[in-house]
Design a protein around this motif. Structure first.
Motif, PDB file in Angstrom:
ATOM      1  N   CYS A   1      -6.531  -0.188   1.415  1.00 47.80           N
ATOM      2  CA  CYS A   1      -5.503  -1.227   1.501  1.00 47.80           C
ATOM      3  C   CYS A   1      -4.491  -1.013   2.624  1.00 47.80           C
ATOM      4  O   CYS A   1      -3.740  -1.932   2.954  1.00 47.80           O
ATOM      5  CB  CYS A   1      -4.791  -1.397   0.156  1.00 47.80           C
ATOM      6  SG  CYS A   1      -4.226   0.100  -0.656  1.00 47.80           S
ATOM      7  N   ARG A   2      -4.446   0.174   3.214  1.00 50.94           N
ATOM      8  CA  ARG A   2      -3.461   0.395   4.272  1.00 50.94           C
ATOM      9  C   ARG A   2      -3.850  -0.414   5.505  1.00 50.94           C
ATOM     10  O   ARG A   2      -4.929  -0.237   6.074  1.00 50.94           O
ATOM     11  CB  ARG A   2      -3.383   1.889   4.603  1.00 50.94           C
ATOM     12  CG  ARG A   2      -2.343   2.231   5.653  1.00 50.94           C
ATOM     13  CD  ARG A   2      -2.176   3.744   5.785  1.00 50.94           C
ATOM     14  NE  ARG A   2      -1.541   4.091   7.051  1.00 50.94           N
ATOM     15  CZ  ARG A   2      -0.229   4.022   7.257  1.00 50.94           C
ATOM     16  NH1 ARG A   2       0.576   3.628   6.300  1.00 50.94           N
ATOM     17  NH2 ARG A   2       0.264   4.348   8.446  1.00 50.94           N
TER      18      ARG A   2
ATOM     19  N   CYS B   1      -7.283   5.068   1.822  1.00 50.81           N
ATOM     20  CA  CYS B   1      -7.500   3.967   0.884  1.00 50.81           C
ATOM     21  C   CYS B   1      -8.148   2.776   1.589  1.00 50.81           C
ATOM     22  O   CYS B   1      -8.413   2.819   2.772  1.00 50.81           O
ATOM     23  CB  CYS B   1      -6.153   3.538   0.318  1.00 50.81           C
ATOM     24  SG  CYS B   1      -5.070   2.889   1.600  1.00 50.81           S
TER      25      CYS B   1
ATOM     26  N   CYS C   1       0.862  -1.178   0.000  1.00 52.50           N
ATOM     27  CA  CYS C   1       0.000   0.000   0.000  1.00 52.50           C
ATOM     28  C   CYS C   1       0.897   1.227   0.000  1.00 52.50           C
ATOM     29  O   CYS C   1       1.662   1.438   0.934  1.00 52.50           O
ATOM     30  CB  CYS C   1      -0.892   0.005   1.245  1.00 52.50           C
ATOM     31  SG  CYS C   1      -1.608   1.650   1.527  1.00 52.50           S
ATOM     32  N   PRO C   2       0.825   2.057  -1.052  1.00 52.82           N
ATOM     33  CA  PRO C   2       1.697   3.233  -1.130  1.00 52.82           C
ATOM     34  C   PRO C   2       1.045   4.480  -0.523  1.00 52.82           C
ATOM     35  O   PRO C   2       1.596   5.573  -0.618  1.00 52.82           O
ATOM     36  CB  PRO C   2       1.849   3.417  -2.650  1.00 52.82           C
ATOM     37  CG  PRO C   2       0.530   2.972  -3.192  1.00 52.82           C
ATOM     38  CD  PRO C   2      -0.006   1.899  -2.257  1.00 52.82           C
ATOM     39  N   HIS C   3      -0.114   4.304   0.095  1.00 48.28           N
ATOM     40  CA  HIS C   3      -0.906   5.466   0.521  1.00 48.28           C
ATOM     41  C   HIS C   3      -0.576   5.883   1.959  1.00 48.28           C
ATOM     42  O   HIS C   3       0.066   5.162   2.706  1.00 48.28           O
ATOM     43  CB  HIS C   3      -2.405   5.140   0.421  1.00 48.28           C
ATOM     44  CG  HIS C   3      -2.791   4.602  -0.911  1.00 48.28           C
ATOM     45  ND1 HIS C   3      -3.182   3.288  -1.096  1.00 48.28           N
ATOM     46  CD2 HIS C   3      -2.805   5.179  -2.136  1.00 48.28           C
ATOM     47  CE1 HIS C   3      -3.448   3.090  -2.379  1.00 48.28           C
ATOM     48  NE2 HIS C   3      -3.223   4.206  -3.029  1.00 48.28           N
TER      49      HIS C   3
END
Ligand code: ZN
Length: 435
Positions: free
Chosen positions: A357-358, A355, A336-338
């Protein structure tokens, strides 16, 4: 009608102690049946009832056994190579045999069991010219490798003869392809041609639509006596069938920082990535178990502007290279890049989002579950933070906290792990040791 082509011209020099010069490689006995018999059974199961075999060495042995295929409920015809034409030299002759717009191409030295419908759907969705099965292996350092873009498009073939003074993905071509019939026109006449080197590599350079289908399913080359014996053991215990993605899979989801590599603040450059002791041993145990090993990690460094996607890819490539040197691998990586909080200098606003996905949110688990047909309730999350444990709990997984990295001291969630382990090797031992 679905059509498959089997390249069955191999001699099997390394199998001489079994074949005794009496049968060609594709007819080598595996648990008493010819290797090709297993291939045809799998093809038939998925509706590939028209099969063209490209035969060469001791071809009469293959024709005697399979005939026109009717004995097996198949329609089989043959192309005879009077001399070996390499892996694609018979393409011009195949044009008359294959009327369908696309077909499946299989090399005759493989034992496989994979969900062909699933792969075909990806082939059609991508509108690929070629879709090939790719997987990690236990010796990437001396294997030909594929370089791929994040969407799976093949960007280069990386020969094992290259001096690899760079970090690389453990992504190996398994020898099974869906391809468009047009590909056959690339070889106008029967001349010795290597499919990968002479056709695919130049196509990639021209921007052709070649994609890798990364699959953890069972596809093994059995070109040596040792590998045949290993495949026989696997078949006896039903392993190939259980790895087929039609069947529910089990996974171990691994956090990265503090579990696989030393916690070093946020890892922003490959130089800062260092494997923890025993990690390759732990992954070796997982690789030989029936669990998929999948990395699922929060990497807010991208949103915070401290690293970009290419830095992150490079760090993962370093991880895969180091693991590959030890003969082990992970099956996939999700990150997760957020990051939800604003206020970092150089941050990337488009990633500063709330998001799904974090971790402790479950987006990464759900995406992996969809991709690999994973039963989350039979799977594990291993992490060093309460965030990981909470994520596992929300996903309905078993959970294991390790005492490396943060060792649970982040204290963000009041989630009790099912197991507490000293480190990753201890965690894997405990998980695999459970009834
Ligand atoms: Zn995210």
């Amino acid at each position: 009608m679905k059509h498959a082509v089997i390249m069955a011209g191999g001699k099997g020099t390394r199998l001489a102690s079994i074949t005794r010069g009496e049968v060609p490689k594709p007819m080598v006995p595996v648990l008493g049946k010819p290797l090709l018999w297993y291939q045809t059974q799998q093809l038939k199961r998925y509706g590939f009832t028209r099969i063209t075999m490209v035969v060469g060495y001791l071809r009469e042995k293959i024709r005697e056994y399979f005939g026109d295929g009717s004995r097996f409920g198949l329609t089989i015809d043959y192309i005879e190579e009077k001399e070996p034409l390499g892996t694609a030299g018979a393409f011009s002759l195949l044009r008359e045999k294959v009327p369908e717009p696309c077909f499946l191409l299989v090399f005759g030295d493989l034992v496989f069991d994979f969900d062909m419908n699933r792969m075909e759907k990806v082939f059609l969705d991508r509108d690929a010219d070629v879709l090939l099965i790719a997987h990690p292996n236990a010796h990437p350092f001396d294997s030909d490798l594929l370089k791929t873009a994040p969407d799976g498009r093949v960007t280069a073939f990386d020969s094992k003869h290259n001096v690899r003074n760079y970090w690389y993905d453990n992504c190996v071509n398994a020898g099974i392809y869906f391809l468009k019939r047009e590909m056959l026109s690339l070889v106008p006449a029967p001349v010795k041609t290597d499919f990968e080197k002479d056709l695919l590599a130049p196509m990639v350079e021209r921007g052709g639509r070649i994609y890798a289908y990364c699959s953890p399913e069972y596809v093994k080359d059995v070109g040596t006596v040792e590998r045949i014996r290993a495949a026989e053991q696997d078949l006896l215990r039903g392993l190939p069938g259980r790895k087929n993605l039609e069947k529910k899979q089990r996974a171990v989801f691994l956090d990265r920082d503090g579990v696989i590599n030393r916690l070093n603040g946020f890892v922003k450059r490959p130089e800062e990535f260092e494997l923890l002791p025993g990690v390759s041993r732990a992954l070796g145990l997982l690789n030989s178990s029936e669990y998929l090993s999948i990395v699922a990690t929060n990497q807010p460094v991208v949103a915070r502007g401290e690293a970009d996607f290419s830095d992150l890819d490079e760090i993962f490539r370093k991880m895969k290279t180091l693991l590959g040197r030890e003969g082990v691998y992970v099956d996939d990586v999700f990150f997760c890049p957020h990051h939800p909080d604003r206020g970092f200098p150089g941050e990337r606003p488009e990633l500063k989002i709330d998001c799904d996905c974090r971790k402790p949110k479950t987006g990464m688990l759900l995406r992996a579950a969809e991709k690999y047909n994973i039963d989350l309730a039979a799977s594990w999350v291993i992490g060093d933070a309460t965030t990981d444990i909470e994520c596992g709990r929300r996903g309905g997984c078993h959970t294991c906290l390790v005492r490396t990295g943060l060792a649970g001291t982040d204290g963000k969630y009041d989630a009790a792990p099912e197991i507490i382990a000293e480190d990753l090797p201890d965690a894997v031992r405990k998980i695999l040791g459970r009834p």
